[in-house]
Design a protein around this motif. Structure first.
Motif, PDB file in Angstrom:
ATOM      1  N   UNK A 164      40.197  49.285  31.409  1.00 51.88           N
ATOM      2  CA  UNK A 164      41.147  49.151  32.502  1.00 51.88           C
ATOM      3  C   UNK A 164      40.562  48.193  33.521  1.00 51.88           C
ATOM      4  N   UNK A 165      41.413  47.377  34.124  1.00 51.37           N
ATOM      5  CA  UNK A 165      40.952  46.456  35.146  1.00 51.37           C
ATOM      6  C   UNK A 165      41.788  46.572  36.404  1.00 51.37           C
ATOM      7  N   UNK A 166      41.126  46.420  37.560  1.00 49.63           N
ATOM      8  CA  UNK A 166      41.864  46.303  38.815  1.00 49.63           C
ATOM      9  C   UNK A 166      41.921  44.830  39.195  1.00 49.63           C
ATOM     10  N   UNK A 167      43.130  44.330  39.418  1.00 50.48           N
ATOM     11  CA  UNK A 167      43.331  42.927  39.739  1.00 50.48           C
ATOM     12  C   UNK A 167      43.116  42.673  41.226  1.00 50.48           C
ATOM     13  N   UNK A 168      42.997  41.403  41.578  1.00 51.47           N
ATOM     14  CA  UNK A 168      42.681  41.038  42.957  1.00 51.47           C
ATOM     15  C   UNK A 168      43.753  41.460  43.942  1.00 51.47           C
ATOM     16  N   UNK A 169      44.981  41.687  43.483  1.00 54.01           N
ATOM     17  CA  UNK A 169      46.065  42.154  44.354  1.00 54.01           C
ATOM     18  C   UNK A 169      46.054  43.668  44.525  1.00 54.01           C
ATOM     19  N   UNK A 170      45.237  44.353  43.743  1.00 57.35           N
ATOM     20  CA  UNK A 170      45.248  45.798  43.711  1.00 57.35           C
ATOM     21  C   UNK A 170      46.001  46.371  42.528  1.00 57.35           C
ATOM     22  N   UNK A 171      46.765  45.534  41.820  1.00 58.31           N
ATOM     23  CA  UNK A 171      47.488  45.987  40.634  1.00 58.31           C
ATOM     24  C   UNK A 171      46.500  46.380  39.541  1.00 58.31           C
ATOM     25  N   UNK A 172      46.963  47.215  38.602  1.00 59.55           N
ATOM     26  CA  UNK A 172      46.132  47.660  37.497  1.00 59.55           C
ATOM     27  C   UNK A 172      46.531  46.968  36.199  1.00 59.55           C
ATOM     28  N   UNK A 173      45.547  46.799  35.325  1.00 58.97           N
ATOM     29  CA  UNK A 173      45.793  46.204  34.013  1.00 58.97           C
ATOM     30  C   UNK A 173      45.058  47.019  32.967  1.00 58.97           C
ATOM     31  N   UNK A 174      45.667  47.164  31.798  1.00 60.11           N
ATOM     32  CA  UNK A 174      45.010  47.819  30.673  1.00 60.11           C
ATOM     33  C   UNK A 174      44.833  46.807  29.554  1.00 60.11           C
ATOM     34  N   UNK A 175      43.696  46.923  28.851  1.00 60.60           N
ATOM     35  CA  UNK A 175      43.344  45.953  27.812  1.00 60.60           C
ATOM     36  C   UNK A 175      42.877  46.687  26.562  1.00 60.60           C
ATOM     37  N   UNK A 176      43.266  46.162  25.407  1.00 57.03           N
ATOM     38  CA  UNK A 176      42.790  46.667  24.117  1.00 57.03           C
ATOM     39  C   UNK A 176      42.474  45.479  23.229  1.00 57.03           C
ATOM     40  N   UNK A 177      41.258  45.456  22.701  1.00 56.85           N
ATOM     41  CA  UNK A 177      40.858  44.429  21.734  1.00 56.85           C
ATOM     42  C   UNK A 177      40.270  45.145  20.532  1.00 56.85           C
TER      43      UNK A 177
END
Length: 392
Positions: free
Chosen positions: A250-263
């Motif tokens: 999971x990542x927190x973006x510079x705007x405060x939004x959240x992102x999820x990643x799967x590789x």
């Protein structure tokens, strides 16, 4: 071009097709292809249209008739070759991920900045930026089509390692590849998330896992990083897999939004599925590489009787890059992104502009990859990107 094989073939198609599809400001000569084995590199040069072949990349970089060096070797040699080429005044295109470590990527970025002061350009090859639908997705987000970005979901799923008898190769050894699914395909979704939103991944919490820890070696004793000629036979000796097979974070973006990643290389049935979905307060956009000529768009402001995702067919001449190719509705493929990459790089070099993504962009992705590995080694604790300390 230094290196060949799968990426060498893809880049060769790009160099060969771009001058025919687009009105480039300078002519392009595919001068020399470099590899370690004289026989195989000579055959590859003949197949893909290079004028000659060589086995000494240092001698090629020293040649006065070479302007651009394209690096498609395994990651363990990117830094040495790129820095030498930049120091010699050659423009450099380098495949992703930029390097195998933050330290190497930092050195490459420093060399690129010094070279830029002398008019020498560099770019890292995150080719999926040049898929027309992905570029259009970026443009639509920037125009406010989805409003304020609240969440991003990105995944890159493959299944080529599901078979435990798949033999050991250089991509499965840390000294050559740097990392596994995380660096190889996870780098793409990190870059894509940052590219399409205009935001950066500033902190992460993640987990990486090696699901199959040993794999058979090729008969004949070939080691990872070699051509690995030969076949796997019954009772073949096993070698250690020293990279990850799967990364979830999971990542927190510079705007405060959240992102999820799967590789992952263990998504059974998924051959090369890269997906990204950007959700905002006014709408959403979604892309799937297995349907690369279209976008899915949801306009939350539309009337109630027109709610839901609609398909945008990205084949119109007004769409990014498409005017160089076929009439509307005639689809593009995987290889076209490499032609678009050549177009953008040659234009930047010819016009004296800094191309994107830059080595600084590649370094930023490397820092995110490193933060994910740090987080995984500390029970998935949150780690700030490019910060040595864990977040509390």
């Amino acid at each position: 071009m230094i290196g060949h094989g799968f990426m060498g073939a893809a880049h060769s198609v790009g160099w060969r097709q771009a001058p025919a599809a687009f009105d480039l400001p300078d002519s392009v000569e595919m001068a020399v292809l470099v590899g370690r084995n004289a026989g195989s590199v000579s055959a590859a040069a003949l197949k893909w249209g290079w004028a000659e072949s060589a086995t000494d990349w240092r001698a090629v970089i020293a040649r006065d008739d070479i302007d651009i060096i394209d690096i498609v070797t395994p990651g363990d040699s990117h830094a040495e070759i790129a820095i030498a080429a930049l120091d010699a005044g050659k423009h450099v295109l380098c495949e992703k991920p930029l390097a195998n470590s933050v330290e190497e990527a930092s050195a490459m970025d420093a060399a690129a900045q010094l070279a830029a002061d002398r008019g020498v350009r560099s770019m890292v090859g995150f080719t999926y930026r040049r898929v027309p639908a992905v570029t259009l997705l970026r443009d639509l987000v920037a125009s406010g089509a989805v409003g304020r970005v609240r969440q991003v979901r990105a995944a890159y799923r493959q299944d080529w390692l599901v078979d435990e008898n798949e033999p050991l190769a250089w991509r499965l050894q840390k000294e050559h590849a740097g990392s596994g699914a995380l660096g190889d395909i996870g780098a793409h979704i990190i870059d894509m998330a940052q590219f399409v939103t205009g935001l950066t991944v500033d902190s992460v919490s993640g987990l990486v896992e090696t699901l199959v820890k040993e794999r058979p070696l090729r008969v004949g004793g070939a080691s990872a990083g070699s051509s690995l000629a030969g076949a796997v036979g019954a009772g073949s000796p096993l070698g250690d897999v020293t990279v990850d097979d799967l990364a979830l974070f999971t990542g927190r973006l510079s705007s405060g939004a959240l992102a999820s990643f799967e590789a992952t290389r263990f998504a059974t049935g998924r051959k090369n599925q890269l997906t990204i979905e950007v959700s905002g307060d006014r709408g959403a956009l979604a892309f799937d590489l297995e349907d690369l000529n279209s976008l899915q768009f949801h306009d939350r402001t539309a009337p109630d009787d027109r709610q839901g995702f609609t398909r945008i067919l990205v084949t119109e001449p007004v769409h990014p890059y498409v005017s160089g190719w076929w009439p509307a509705g005639h689809l593009l493929g995987y290889e076209h992104g490499f032609s678009h990459q050549v177009k953008d790089f040659v234009e930047a070099v010819s016009w004296g502009l800094d191309p994107a993504p830059s080595f600084a962009d590649g370094l930023r992705v490397q820092q995110v990859l490193d933060a994910v590995e740090q987080s995984s080694s500390h029970d998935s604790a949150w780690v700030a990107v490019n910060q040595p300390a864990l977040l509390t």
